[in-house]
Write a protein that holds these residues in place. Sequence first.
Motif, mmCIF file in Angstrom:
data_model
loop_
_atom_site.group_PDB
_atom_site.id
_atom_site.type_symbol
_atom_site.label_atom_id
_atom_site.label_comp_id
_atom_site.label_asym_id
_atom_site.label_seq_id
_atom_site.Cartn_x
_atom_site.Cartn_y
_atom_site.Cartn_z
ATOM 1 N N ARG A 350 0.829 -1.210 0.000
ATOM 2 C CA ARG A 350 0.000 0.000 0.000
ATOM 3 C C ARG A 350 0.861 1.257 0.000
ATOM 4 N NH1 ARG A 350 -3.295 3.453 3.579
ATOM 5 N NH2 ARG A 350 -2.098 2.816 5.398
ATOM 6 N N LEU A 351 1.886 1.283 0.832
ATOM 7 C CA LEU A 351 2.760 2.450 0.909
ATOM 8 C C LEU A 351 3.543 2.638 -0.386
ATOM 9 C CD1 LEU A 351 4.096 2.163 4.579
ATOM 10 C CD2 LEU A 351 2.416 3.790 3.693
ATOM 11 N N ASN A 352 3.960 1.529 -0.999
ATOM 12 C CA ASN A 352 4.680 1.624 -2.271
ATOM 13 C C ASN A 352 3.795 2.220 -3.365
ATOM 14 O OD1 ASN A 352 7.234 0.695 -1.548
ATOM 15 N ND2 ASN A 352 6.648 -1.459 -1.774
ATOM 16 N N LYS A 353 2.520 1.803 -3.394
ATOM 17 C CA LYS A 353 1.590 2.350 -4.384
ATOM 18 C C LYS A 353 1.377 3.849 -4.156
ATOM 19 C CE LYS A 353 -1.040 -1.870 -5.379
ATOM 20 N NZ LYS A 353 -2.369 -2.536 -5.251
ATOM 21 N N LEU A 354 1.216 4.232 -2.886
ATOM 22 C CA LEU A 354 1.039 5.651 -2.575
ATOM 23 C C LEU A 354 2.278 6.443 -2.975
ATOM 24 C CD1 LEU A 354 -0.667 5.332 0.927
ATOM 25 C CD2 LEU A 354 -1.674 6.413 -1.089
ATOM 26 N N ALA A 355 3.444 5.918 -2.641
ATOM 27 C CA ALA A 355 4.680 6.628 -2.956
ATOM 28 C C ALA A 355 4.884 6.766 -4.461
ATOM 29 C CB ALA A 355 5.872 5.912 -2.327
ATOM 30 N N THR A 356 4.515 5.739 -5.211
ATOM 31 C CA THR A 356 4.619 5.811 -6.675
ATOM 32 C C THR A 356 3.758 6.943 -7.220
ATOM 33 O OG1 THR A 356 5.064 3.438 -6.852
ATOM 34 C CG2 THR A 356 4.234 4.550 -8.822
ATOM 35 N N PHE A 357 2.525 7.021 -6.723
ATOM 36 C CA PHE A 357 1.645 8.115 -7.148
ATOM 37 C C PHE A 357 2.214 9.463 -6.722
ATOM 38 C CE2 PHE A 357 -1.655 11.081 -5.656
ATOM 39 C CZ PHE A 357 -2.192 11.441 -6.889
ATOM 40 N N GLN A 358 2.717 9.550 -5.506
ATOM 41 C CA GLN A 358 3.235 10.812 -4.988
ATOM 42 C C GLN A 358 4.425 11.312 -5.809
ATOM 43 O OE1 GLN A 358 3.886 9.206 -1.130
ATOM 44 N NE2 GLN A 358 1.759 9.478 -0.475
ATOM 45 N N LYS A 359 5.297 10.398 -6.205
ATOM 46 C CA LYS A 359 6.447 10.773 -7.046
ATOM 47 C C LYS A 359 5.985 11.281 -8.413
ATOM 48 C CE LYS A 359 9.484 7.385 -4.837
ATOM 49 N NZ LYS A 359 10.154 6.058 -4.975
ATOM 50 N N LYS A 360 5.005 10.565 -8.998
ATOM 51 C CA LYS A 360 4.480 10.993 -10.294
ATOM 52 C C LYS A 360 3.862 12.389 -10.194
ATOM 53 C CE LYS A 360 3.396 6.437 -12.280
ATOM 54 N NZ LYS A 360 2.283 5.537 -12.706
ATOM 55 N N ALA A 361 3.102 12.607 -9.124
ATOM 56 C CA ALA A 361 2.431 13.895 -8.957
ATOM 57 C C ALA A 361 3.438 15.022 -8.769
ATOM 58 C CB ALA A 361 1.470 13.826 -7.768
ATOM 59 N N LEU A 362 4.479 14.794 -7.975
ATOM 60 C CA LEU A 362 5.481 15.831 -7.752
ATOM 61 C C LEU A 362 6.282 16.098 -9.034
ATOM 62 C CD1 LEU A 362 6.863 17.835 -5.953
ATOM 63 C CD2 LEU A 362 8.217 15.971 -4.952
ATOM 64 N N ILE A 384 8.981 6.650 3.415
ATOM 65 C CA ILE A 384 8.767 6.306 2.006
ATOM 66 C C ILE A 384 7.862 7.322 1.312
ATOM 67 C CG2 ILE A 384 6.779 4.788 2.458
ATOM 68 C CD1 ILE A 384 7.790 2.968 0.234
ATOM 69 N N GLU A 385 6.964 7.960 2.050
ATOM 70 C CA GLU A 385 6.066 8.950 1.469
ATOM 71 C C GLU A 385 6.623 10.368 1.572
ATOM 72 O OE1 GLU A 385 1.652 8.051 2.147
ATOM 73 O OE2 GLU A 385 2.596 7.351 3.999
ATOM 74 N N ASN A 386 7.693 10.527 2.308
ATOM 75 C CA ASN A 386 8.210 11.865 2.593
ATOM 76 C C ASN A 386 9.618 12.067 2.030
ATOM 77 O OD1 ASN A 386 5.785 12.390 3.937
ATOM 78 N ND2 ASN A 386 6.574 11.671 5.893
ATOM 79 N N GLU A 387 10.626 11.799 2.871
ATOM 80 C CA GLU A 387 12.003 12.045 2.429
ATOM 81 C C GLU A 387 12.377 11.246 1.182
ATOM 82 O OE1 GLU A 387 11.819 13.109 6.755
ATOM 83 O OE2 GLU A 387 11.162 11.393 5.542
ATOM 84 N N ASP A 388 11.905 10.001 1.094
ATOM 85 C CA ASP A 388 12.255 9.174 -0.070
ATOM 86 C C ASP A 388 11.675 9.749 -1.358
ATOM 87 O OD1 ASP A 388 13.583 7.534 1.651
ATOM 88 O OD2 ASP A 388 12.191 5.833 1.493
ATOM 89 N N VAL A 389 10.474 10.308 -1.283
ATOM 90 C CA VAL A 389 9.874 10.951 -2.458
ATOM 91 C C VAL A 389 10.723 12.142 -2.887
ATOM 92 C CG1 VAL A 389 7.889 12.287 -3.280
ATOM 93 C CG2 VAL A 389 7.522 10.182 -1.973
ATOM 94 N N ILE A 390 11.116 12.960 -1.924
ATOM 95 C CA ILE A 390 11.916 14.151 -2.238
ATOM 96 C C ILE A 390 13.279 13.758 -2.803
ATOM 97 C CG2 ILE A 390 12.948 16.260 -1.305
ATOM 98 C CD1 ILE A 390 9.853 16.181 -1.436
ATOM 99 N N LYS A 391 13.925 12.774 -2.159
ATOM 100 C CA LYS A 391 15.243 12.339 -2.622
ATOM 101 C C LYS A 391 15.188 11.841 -4.061
ATOM 102 C CE LYS A 391 19.042 9.175 -1.488
ATOM 103 N NZ LYS A 391 19.516 8.117 -0.554
ATOM 104 N N SER A 392 14.145 11.079 -4.392
ATOM 105 C CA SER A 392 14.051 10.517 -5.737
ATOM 106 C C SER A 392 13.798 11.596 -6.784
ATOM 107 C CB SER A 392 12.923 9.482 -5.789
ATOM 108 O OG SER A 392 11.653 10.109 -5.709
ATOM 109 N N ILE A 393 13.218 12.707 -6.364
ATOM 110 C CA ILE A 393 12.818 13.732 -7.325
ATOM 111 C C ILE A 393 13.856 14.840 -7.458
ATOM 112 C CG2 ILE A 393 11.587 15.609 -6.101
ATOM 113 C CD1 ILE A 393 10.037 13.303 -8.755
#
Length: 503
Positions: A350-362, A384-393
């Motif tokens: 579930r968290l991976n799916k949310l993070a995938t969407f969050q990265k796409k949106a950002l 995974i929904e916070n710092e990891d999203v920012i780091k990947s982007i």
Amino acid sequence: MVRTTAKTSSAAAGKSKKSRLSNAERSAYFSRREAAKVLRSVLQGDARRRAVGSIKSLVYGPSVKNKKATFALVCQTLKHLSIVKDVLETANILNSRWKRQEELIYIITYDILFGQEISFIGDAEKFLVRRKDALQSALARILVRKKVKQVEDLIDLYQTPDTLKPRYVRVNTLKLDIDSALNELGKQFMVQKDDMVPDLLRLPPKCDLHNHPLVMNGSVFLQGKASSMVAAALDPEPGWEVLDACAAPGNKTAHLAALMKGKGKIIACELNKDRIKRLEDTIRLSGAPNVQVLPGDFLSLDPKDPLFSKVRAILLDPSCSGSGTVAERLDHLLPSYGAGPASDTTETERLNKLATFQKKALAHALSFPAVERIVYSTCSIHQIENEDVIKSILPLAASNGFLLATPFPKWRTRGLPVFEGSEHLHLLRTDPVEDKEGFFIALFIKRGPPFETTTRAIRNPRASTTEAHTQSNRHPNKNKRKGALLPILFSGAFRIHLNQVQR
């Protein structure tokens, strides 16, 4: 004459009593139906793990009239829901007609077995009252089957967590100034200005303001501190065009409108039809004149569309796990919570799916050509929904000319140290224990001509990137406290971080 007068008075008293009972009956009838609508939204959202809104937000929306009675009914029915379902199944009294109205049946069954039997007018009520003996017999058999003596032993008596969280209200400056709000609320409560968000007021815990005239007319909004910090971090100027990417229920949208003094334009994007209605209600209540609701998926918007050619700021508050606001949302009352924690595999998926969407949106937000300021926020505590999203982007942000900035430099809690350098110090977290809610905020600023033309002056624009990077690694706490080597925007709301985009 005396006897006649006495009879008349007695008849009048009887008529008055009957009238009062009639009002009580009507109130109970409509409260149950309002509660059933809320319960349907709550249960459907919980089943999909994608809530339209929290229990509180759904009950205290403008469409619900009898808020206190509805809130009590929803919470108590949820607390007893497993028993209510078991009773109905054991009694085997429902036909197909009433099964289609299961939320209303749950509400009424709770009221008959455990609630206050004020009145039971209405077809559904009469149907269940006629079968009250069967319901009580079924409950007795369940107690025997479970080998317990009382109902309390069948359930965990969940109480709303006593977090002693201050009651925050955001003054809607489109309708009321801060001093007037202080004056009016100060007649009943101890009120203080918040030390971070200029239009936020702090009241003692458990102050019930839901029926206060200032809340009812949209002059103040019941909005937590962390939630109010999101729009303030974006800090759009009056006259700008701003895109609120995932706008419902609309509190942050209304806050943006107030910060912009009702000038410029806000495009509020929302995909979910039910949440669009909620968004429109919030905007209407706020009196914001500059908001255009755009139904649809943010990811489907074309950044090159002329409609978005002048958008200078984006607020992105995407769907997330909500793990930072579990107590506030009363999630402990939901069936999914009572069923116990999800397996590690299920939760990770579930968290991976949310993070995938969050990265796409950002990433999508970063692609709008005229945008120079973006806030990304969640009410999640998960890396995974916070710092990891920012780091990947970050690489994409750098290639598009964006820098990480520090929202609210004086805030004590920063991001988790998952980056190679000091960038995590420029992220913001609120602590679910200390602050009673867990939020995350990241702010991106675009350098170059668009940003240089802003009306906000930049102090020390020639700070050495190399020196800033070196010093931030040696003395991160010093930088966090004083920000001596980091350029600071004139408003004091955030700092620009220059080093990560040079790698």
